[in-house]
Design a protein around this motif. Sequence first.
Motif, PDB file in Angstrom:
ATOM      1  N   HIS A 201     -13.557   6.085   1.661  1.00  0.00           N
ATOM      2  CA  HIS A 201     -13.123   4.727   2.001  1.00  0.00           C
ATOM      3  C   HIS A 201     -14.320   3.835   1.733  1.00  0.00           C
ATOM      4  N   GLY A 240      -8.527   2.644   2.259  1.00  0.00           N
ATOM      5  CA  GLY A 240      -7.889   1.322   2.223  1.00  0.00           C
ATOM      6  C   GLY A 240      -8.874   0.316   1.662  1.00  0.00           C
ATOM      7  N   GLY A 241      -8.702  -0.924   2.059  1.00  0.00           N
ATOM      8  CA  GLY A 241      -9.750  -1.894   1.741  1.00  0.00           C
ATOM      9  C   GLY A 241      -9.382  -3.061   0.865  1.00  0.00           C
ATOM     10  N   LEU A 242      -8.141  -3.090   0.349  1.00  0.00           N
ATOM     11  CA  LEU A 242      -7.796  -4.199  -0.541  1.00  0.00           C
ATOM     12  C   LEU A 242      -7.817  -5.523   0.234  1.00  0.00           C
ATOM     13  N   GLU A 277      -4.796   4.089   2.262  1.00  0.00           N
ATOM     14  CA  GLU A 277      -4.871   3.762   3.691  1.00  0.00           C
ATOM     15  C   GLU A 277      -4.939   2.257   3.924  1.00  0.00           C
ATOM     16  N   TYR A 377      -6.606  -7.087  12.365  1.00  0.00           N
ATOM     17  CA  TYR A 377      -7.895  -7.159  13.059  1.00  0.00           C
ATOM     18  C   TYR A 377      -8.032  -8.440  13.879  1.00  0.00           C
TER      19      TYR A 377
END
Length: 421
Positions: A201, A240-242, A277, A377
């Motif tokens: 990740h 994840g992270g896009l 993710e 978040y």
Amino acid sequence: QHCFTKSDDGYLYCEGLRVQDLMETVERRPFYLYSKPQINRNFEAYREALEGLNSIIGYAIKANNNLKILEHLRVLGCGAVLVSGNELRLALKAGFDPKRCIFNGNGKLLEDLVLAAQEGVFVNIDSEFDLDNIVSAARIAGKKVNVLLRINPDVDPQVHAYVATGNKNSKFGIRNEKLQWFLDAVKAHPNELKLVGAHCHLGSTITKVDIFRDAAVLMVNYIDQIRDQGFEIDYLNIGGGLGIDYYHAGAVLPTPRDLIDTVRELVLSRDLNLIIEPGRSLIANTCCLVNRVTGVKTNGTKNFIVIDGSMSELIRPSLYGAYQHIELVSPSLPDAEISTFDVVGPVCESADFLGKDRELPTPARGAGLVVHDAGAYCMSMASTYNLKMRPPEYWVEEDGSVAKIRHGETFEDHIRYFEGL
Ligand code: LLP
């Protein structure tokens, strides 16, 4: 198509619903307002992007853990990515298939790993001691655990340091030089561990998909090495992270399709099952925090719009200096002057701001003001600082009706923690 739009006469709508009208009926402010159709559209973008690949969309529950939203994402077809025992319990309560759940983390507790082993979720190995604990958990549960190795690709995701995770000095993942040690350790525990894949990740809010490609190339190399030793591993988890378009300034950002297309050929060439993710890119833009203006003031050279929402409900601007777009929900009065404002809450803390230096028409007291892209978040990182109780959540359904999907926390809830002491 996006769920929040401004009409020509200056009213903000969520799908077909005028936010101003909702504000008049909702008893508490601030509140979070989601669009269920937008959740569907975001999911669909990933589903379409993944066509032709064997894949699991593991929704990162930490981004937003509203039970109704979790149940909905599960019905759509998501698995879940978990980072604590309670996230695992909540995922099970929401009905997620444990075989589509992944337990991540650099400090997983033995008791939580036992639950993970009992339930049969995938577990990521993060360190030497983590491997030890997973082996113990497998023995206690009497179950063999499907594990992935969290590899540290050491790429620079070009994001805020607090949300970069896949670089060498990060606390996450194994030291790649020790890969052989981990493979030997897995081999030494054939009754407890089955290595099924590799995970990485890179970080969060990533807006350049090349970075995913660089990481995937490296990961596939590791997978080749691991397979060469006789491990039959099938899963590549690219995390994840896009990122999303927080600025609302017309930028063109990579889509889920752009992301998947950069790794598609690699995944197919090795006949891998792809796990992703996503958290933010599934849920952030489906929601805004709806606040009311308490008043407007000027100190020194600064103008402030003071609202009832604050860093307690939405901490990203204070914590990361994050930009989240802010606008009024109704047209301003014809004589309202446009000025530069800091939008601040009532919390006793100079870090309590939702936006800095925003050009806005001077709002009337009581006007509605939203902070956009609050689905990820925000509520999940909300606190009760200054005893501001966590806000209620609503969503607009496919048929345009509104439903409450979480109660607002109350003062009585807070007092309950002291009962019986
Ligand atoms: N997988 C792992 C292993 C993660 O650590 C994360 C997020 C995700 C998936 C989901 O990443 P996403 O698709 O949401 O970017 N609180 C920060 C973000 C922290 C992200 C932590 N890890 C923020 O408000 O920006």
